[in-house]
Design a protein around this motif. Structure first.
Motif, PDB file in Angstrom:
ATOM      1  N   ALA A 183       5.278   2.887 -10.394  1.00 30.51           N
ATOM      2  CA  ALA A 183       5.698   2.194  -9.253  1.00 30.51           C
ATOM      3  C   ALA A 183       4.293   2.326  -8.403  1.00 30.51           C
ATOM      4  O   ALA A 183       4.093   1.005  -7.676  1.00 30.51           O
ATOM      5  N   GLY A 184       3.758   3.077  -8.505  1.00 32.30           N
ATOM      6  CA  GLY A 184       2.033   3.336  -7.085  1.00 32.30           C
ATOM      7  C   GLY A 184       1.533   2.127  -7.559  1.00 32.30           C
ATOM      8  O   GLY A 184       0.783   0.825  -6.674  1.00 32.30           O
ATOM      9  N   VAL A 185       0.571   2.390  -8.810  1.00 40.86           N
ATOM     10  CA  VAL A 185       0.072   1.187  -9.568  1.00 40.86           C
ATOM     11  C   VAL A 185       0.823  -0.394  -9.466  1.00 40.86           C
ATOM     12  O   VAL A 185       0.102  -1.542  -8.851  1.00 40.86           O
ATOM     13  N   THR A 186       2.190  -0.133  -9.622  1.00 36.28           N
ATOM     14  CA  THR A 186       2.529  -1.832  -9.385  1.00 36.28           C
ATOM     15  C   THR A 186       2.720  -2.085  -8.404  1.00 36.28           C
ATOM     16  O   THR A 186       2.350  -3.185  -8.201  1.00 36.28           O
ATOM     17  N   LEU A 187       2.700  -1.414  -7.137  1.00 29.82           N
ATOM     18  CA  LEU A 187       3.293  -1.762  -5.009  1.00 29.82           C
ATOM     19  C   LEU A 187       1.876  -2.225  -4.921  1.00 29.82           C
ATOM     20  O   LEU A 187       1.568  -2.796  -4.138  1.00 29.82           O
ATOM     21  N   GLY A 188       0.777  -1.079  -6.137  1.00 30.57           N
ATOM     22  CA  GLY A 188      -0.449  -1.043  -5.002  1.00 30.57           C
ATOM     23  C   GLY A 188      -0.793  -3.043  -5.636  1.00 30.57           C
ATOM     24  O   GLY A 188      -1.175  -3.714  -4.417  1.00 30.57           O
ATOM     25  N   ALA A 189      -0.665  -3.076  -7.145  1.00 26.82           N
ATOM     26  CA  ALA A 189      -1.293  -4.743  -7.542  1.00 26.82           C
ATOM     27  C   ALA A 189      -0.664  -5.025  -6.629  1.00 26.82           C
ATOM     28  O   ALA A 189      -1.021  -6.875  -5.978  1.00 26.82           O
ATOM     29  N   LEU A 190       1.089  -5.677  -6.470  1.00 30.49           N
ATOM     30  CA  LEU A 190       1.292  -6.481  -5.599  1.00 30.49           C
ATOM     31  C   LEU A 190       1.218  -6.583  -4.510  1.00 30.49           C
ATOM     32  O   LEU A 190       0.969  -7.866  -4.159  1.00 30.49           O
ATOM     33  N   LEU A 197      -6.255  -9.824  -0.477  1.00 29.71           N
ATOM     34  CA  LEU A 197      -6.811  -8.270  -0.515  1.00 29.71           C
ATOM     35  C   LEU A 197      -7.692  -8.274  -2.072  1.00 29.71           C
ATOM     36  O   LEU A 197      -7.126  -8.417  -2.587  1.00 29.71           O
ATOM     37  N   LYS A 198      -9.187  -8.588  -1.578  1.00 31.50           N
ATOM     38  CA  LYS A 198     -10.505  -9.184  -1.942  1.00 31.50           C
ATOM     39  C   LYS A 198     -10.413  -7.743  -3.106  1.00 31.50           C
ATOM     40  O   LYS A 198     -11.172  -7.375  -2.326  1.00 31.50           O
ATOM     41  N   ILE A 199      -9.970  -6.327  -3.047  1.00 32.13           N
ATOM     42  CA  ILE A 199      -9.834  -4.942  -3.567  1.00 32.13           C
ATOM     43  C   ILE A 199     -10.410  -5.343  -4.820  1.00 32.13           C
ATOM     44  O   ILE A 199     -11.355  -4.355  -5.830  1.00 32.13           O
ATOM     45  N   GLY A 200     -10.102  -5.915  -6.190  1.00 33.02           N
ATOM     46  CA  GLY A 200     -10.454  -5.810  -7.781  1.00 33.02           C
ATOM     47  C   GLY A 200     -10.111  -4.401  -8.215  1.00 33.02           C
ATOM     48  O   GLY A 200      -8.585  -4.027  -7.408  1.00 33.02           O
ATOM     49  N   ILE A 201      -9.705  -5.095 -10.003  1.00 28.29           N
ATOM     50  CA  ILE A 201      -8.948  -4.709 -10.594  1.00 28.29           C
ATOM     51  C   ILE A 201      -9.085  -2.522  -9.928  1.00 28.29           C
ATOM     52  O   ILE A 201      -8.040  -1.946 -10.065  1.00 28.29           O
ATOM     53  N   PRO A 202     -10.441  -1.970  -9.488  1.00 30.90           N
ATOM     54  CA  PRO A 202     -10.450  -0.377  -9.481  1.00 30.90           C
ATOM     55  C   PRO A 202      -9.584   0.261  -8.864  1.00 30.90           C
ATOM     56  O   PRO A 202      -9.275   1.182  -9.155  1.00 30.90           O
ATOM     57  N   TRP A 203      -9.711  -0.736  -7.793  1.00 28.89           N
ATOM     58  CA  TRP A 203      -8.751  -0.465  -6.568  1.00 28.89           C
ATOM     59  C   TRP A 203      -7.529   0.105  -6.606  1.00 28.89           C
ATOM     60  O   TRP A 203      -6.875   0.370  -6.220  1.00 28.89           O
TER      61      TRP A 203
END
Length: 221
Positions: A183-190, A197-203
């Motif tokens: 949930a955390g990773v999915t919501l962060g990516a969405l 936001l140009k944060i890149g995959i690691p962020w």
């Protein structure tokens, strides 16, 4: 509604607006708030460790924690923060061993983890807030953490079968931890994509790391 869920809802209603205000404002206001919460957290953790037979040095622990926060806030140079932290850590190790003998070695090894858990992880929000688009990134992190925490609770309640650490925290489950990560990773990516936001995959993995470490460590304490 269960008593635990009621407590969570009331805490969110009262605490979420204040936390959002602190992150939105940033600067010294956010720094002082994080410092106060981290100090309270370390004191509580120190009390729990004492009940389990461990004793960490309070002056050194709080000093190391404040170095973490000041470094994140920009109070030290890029090299100055690690140098001061290392010197204090070595001094704390010597003090613990000298005063408690072999048992002090265990206490000295526990101290960095206790400081990182209560000061190091919260200091990330200060560092993040100081970046370009830091306000948006910090708010994104909070939303992802809240989402992960909610998913851990309901995921564990609905699907939880395998206990994460039954002897220490019987309510924590592997399924709940997995739900928090997803949930955390999915919501962060969405949200990162929606807000452009140009944060890149690691962020995107930051919410998972922050929530995963804190949840697991807390369960083992």
């Amino acid at each position: 509604m269960t008593p635990e869920l009621r407590t969570r809802v009331l805490t969110a209603i009262m605490g979420a607006p204040l936390l959002l205000y602190l992150v939105y404002t940033g600067g010294a206001v956010l720094f002082l708030a994080v410092a106060a919460l981290s100090c309270a957290g370390l004191w509580e953790l120190k009390t729990l460790l004492r009940k389990k037979g461990f004793e960490i040095n309070a002056p050194f622990s709080f000093s190391l924690g404040l170095v973490f926060l000041l470094w994140a806030y920009g109070g030290f140079s890029a090299a100055g923060g690690p140098i001061v932290f290392t010197v204090l850590l070595l001094a704390a190790f010597v003090q613990q061993v000298a005063s408690r003998g072999p048992g002090g070695v265990v206490n000295a090894l526990i101290m960095p983890g206790a400081v990182y858990y209560t000061f190091g992880l919260p200091s990330f929000i200060i560092s993040l807030r100081g970046l370009d688009s830091g306000r948006e990134l910090a708010l994104l992190l909070l939303l992802a953490i809240w989402c992960a925490d909610t998913a851990a609770y309901f995921g564990g309640m609905v699907f939880g079968k395998k206990k994460l650490a039954p002897g220490l925290s019987p309510n924590k489950t592997v399924e709940g931890a997995a739900a928090a990560i997803v949930a955390g990773v999915t919501l962060g990516a969405l949200l990162a994509g929606i807000l452009d936001l140009k944060i890149g995959i690691p962020w995107v993995w930051v919410p998972f790391g922050r929530r995963g470490i804190s949840m697991t460590t807390g369960a083992l304490i």
